[in-house]
Structures are given as C-alpha cells and as structure tokens.
Design a protein around this motif. Sequence first.
Motif, PDB file in Angstrom:
ATOM      1  N   TYR A 101      39.874  44.318  33.949  1.00  0.00           N
ATOM      2  CA  TYR A 101      38.899  45.412  33.968  1.00  0.00           C
ATOM      3  C   TYR A 101      39.399  46.632  34.739  1.00  0.00           C
ATOM      4  CZ  TYR A 101      36.017  41.692  32.196  1.00  0.00           C
ATOM      5  OH  TYR A 101      35.546  40.651  31.433  1.00  0.00           O
ATOM      6  N   ILE A 106      38.135  42.999  41.722  1.00  0.00           N
ATOM      7  CA  ILE A 106      38.032  43.206  40.280  1.00  0.00           C
ATOM      8  C   ILE A 106      39.104  42.407  39.544  1.00  0.00           C
ATOM      9  CG2 ILE A 106      38.176  44.933  38.433  1.00  0.00           C
ATOM     10  CD1 ILE A 106      35.636  45.152  40.086  1.00  0.00           C
ATOM     11  N   GLN A 160      32.888  45.037  34.921  1.00  0.00           N
ATOM     12  CA  GLN A 160      33.013  43.602  35.188  1.00  0.00           C
ATOM     13  C   GLN A 160      31.659  42.911  35.130  1.00  0.00           C
ATOM     14  OE1 GLN A 160      36.016  42.197  37.854  1.00  0.00           O
ATOM     15  NE2 GLN A 160      34.606  40.809  38.910  1.00  0.00           N
TER      16      GLN A 160
END
Length: 473
Positions: free
Chosen positions: A446, A442, A336
Amino acid sequence: MTDNTKAIKPELLAQYAKDFNADRANLVAANAAVSAGVLEAATDYKGQRALPRDFSIELKQGSITNQRHSGRCWMFASLNTLRYELMHKWGLDDFEFSETYLFFWDTMEKSNTYLENVLSTLDEPTDGRLFQEINYGPADDGGWWQMFADLVNKYGLVPKSAYPESANSKNSDAFKQYLNTKLREFAAELRDRHANGASVDDLRALKDQDMSTVYRICAISLGEPPAKFDFLARVSNDDKKNDETKDGKKAENDKPKTGKDERKQIREYGITPVEFYKKYVPVDVNDLATLCNVPMKDRPFNKRYRIRYTANVAEAGDMEFINVPLDVFKKAAVDQISAGHPIWFACDCTQFSLRTAGYFDCDSVRVDQLFGTDFTFDKAQGLEYGDSPSNHAMTLTGVNLDENGKPNRWKVENSWGKDNGADGYYVASDAWFDRFVTEIIIRKEYLDDATRALLATEPVELDPWQPLTKRSR
C-alpha cells in the motif's frame, strides 16, 4: 546578593489577582475546574456530538485487551493487528496472543543490548550525553513496531493460553526497577574492569554471566516461556446459520443440537512458537514499513532515518523510519484500512484526550476556552520542543469517509480495557490525527512507488536524543 529584577513583583501579583477576579468567566471556570478537574471542565459537548461513533469502513476485531499498569502498548497494538488477520484467516470468533511471552524476551534482549552498548562506550564519560541516553531505563517497557517484528522473527508467537499474564506483567514497575538497578551495577563493573585493563573478550564473557542473572530475574517475575505448547481453537459456525435446502427446509446441519460444542476444532500438539507464527499468522512482519510524519525543517521528507542505540535485539539493528508528507501518510492509512487491514500507529495520547469518555479531539477538549488562552504549537514545534512526542501505540480499526472520499474521523482500538472509551474504543477527529499521529505501520503493497523506493536508500543516522519519535508506552 539577591537579584530582585528576576523576582515576581508583589504589585504585579496584586494586579494579576485583580484582573482575574474582574472577569466573571474566570470565576465560573475556576469553580468548574476546581470541582471537576481540568478535563471535565473543558469538555465541549458540541465537539463530542460532531464525532459520532459510526464509520463507513469498520473492521471486526476481537475482545478488547488491557495492558494494565505496564508500558507494553506497542506490543498490544502490534499483536492486535496480527490477531485480526489470524482470526479472519481461520474463522475464529475471538483470539488473543500472549503479550507476556514477548515481554519476557523483550526484557532479555533489551538487557543484552544495554550491556553491549555499555561495551561499545567504555571510554565515554558517565555524565556525557550519549552514556546518559544509553543508561536511561536500560530495560524499560516501551518500544516500536520494528522491535516487535525483531522479536517475532527470533522467538515466534504463542496464544495467551500458553503463557498467561502474571502480576509482574500487569504491573511491571517493581520488576523493572530492580532489574534496571542490577543492569547498571553490571555496567559499572564492566567499566571498572575495563579501566583496570581487562580485554573486550573477558568483558563479554562477564556479560554472558551477567545475563544468567537477568534470566533468573525474568523467570522469577514472569515464569519461564514455553518452548512448545498445545493449541486448541474452535472455528465459528456463522457461515452455517440460516442455511436452507431448495425446498425451503432447514439444512441437515441445522438439526436440533445437543449441549455439545460441535464446531470444527483446530488442534496442535507440541508446536513451537516459531512454528505457530509461521503456520497460523498470515502476515510476514517484515513486509511492513514504518512511516512517520515529522514536518521539521531539519528532518526533510522523503528520506529514510535510523536512530542510533535504539535496538532491542542487538543483532537486528536500530529502528528505521521513512518520513513522508501528510498527504502520503494519510493516503497509505486510508488505503490499508479500506483493503481490510488494521494499522498500528503511535501518537501523543495525552493531548486533547478524554480517556474515560474515549475522544481524541481538540474541539472536544476546549482548554483554550477554559483558560482563556490559545494553544498555538503546530506539529513541528510540538516535536521540536518535546511537547508532543509519541508516547502511546494503538490500532486503527476504522475510518469514516465523507462524500468526497476524505477521512473525517478514525476508529481507535486501545489497550486500556473495556471500561475506558466506548467498550475500549476511541474516536479521533481527522484534525487530531493530522496533529498528533506521528507513526503508522503500512504493508509495503500500500506504499506508492516513490515511498517504496525509499526503503532501499541509505538512511540518515540520528542520535537517540534528536527529535523524530519516541518509544511508545
């Protein structure tokens, strides 16, 4: 009768003192610690030198923020992730959301949820474990990312100019102390009326009246939040600097300037907080997932967990986490940041931490050398025994990758003002990350396929006192 077998024996105390004074290292350590404090005396310059403040991947963020004397770190970290996206989407040099706006609504929602939890546990004993958990800090400051997302979904966002800080947002102790007292008084009345035969409908009507008092306390302490506001921002001129024509002459837009700020303006009149969020923030807060790394035997990896009685917005539901192994956890974080997006994370910020200098690192805080004893807890034991719960949220804005593409240090944006750390930023060793970081937020894009699939599985429910993670402050 006194049981002397449990006492510290005088002859042992004498031996302890003799052994202590016989070791020169103890005397040197005592002089340093008594004079400068434990952390200063334990600071290892070699550990600090091994953590330079440069990073192969680094995100350009706005001015450092400051939560002051409040437990709003989770809000600051959340808003810092979103302001980065807003700034780079719209070409702004700097921007800050109003943390106080969400603080107002979070306090209202926590108060309502507390009273609803009281209504759902009317027959629980007040000294029972469940009610004690519910009754601890009814509207305290701490929270998680999902709480933030639930607030944004319901109330939107506003810039700081539309709802600035107040004395009670910067120092929330007295505000929350007396609000919590009032909420507990409301709880006692609800339980007393239930014991005297009042119906749930009558009790909920009383709760609605109680919430009017909560609103009054919040509005007096923080000021009322705006229903609509005006917004002005100026777009950066960075992309116009050093423009030249084909003849090598400066472009027309670089002609001599007056003192007037001629940058392009973004203007809004009478926009609502929800409209502002949907128009200007290029992130859907629902498109992110909470990963945790909790390596405890009774919290198996690759499962979804839900912690009961942890909602702030009652109708939105309790907090949920996907527990994954460390390699999955770290890969998602590296991916990320490498793609240009900061990361909200939660950790125990007190462990092996140099607050003023700005280091999170066991090799920089050598309390083992200072005290002459090893500290051997691993991550699972620290969580199981309550020694290293998540107590603070911050933002990852950089990572350094070694020659093999593996992370060896992380750049951390904190919300303790620019006078702590290096202009507000910290550096964390990768080993410290492994040991003390328990949550990251997140984007679902990802996540690997297996982790993404866990979002649709039935969660394992945990009681609020069972170790997994704690609300960040």
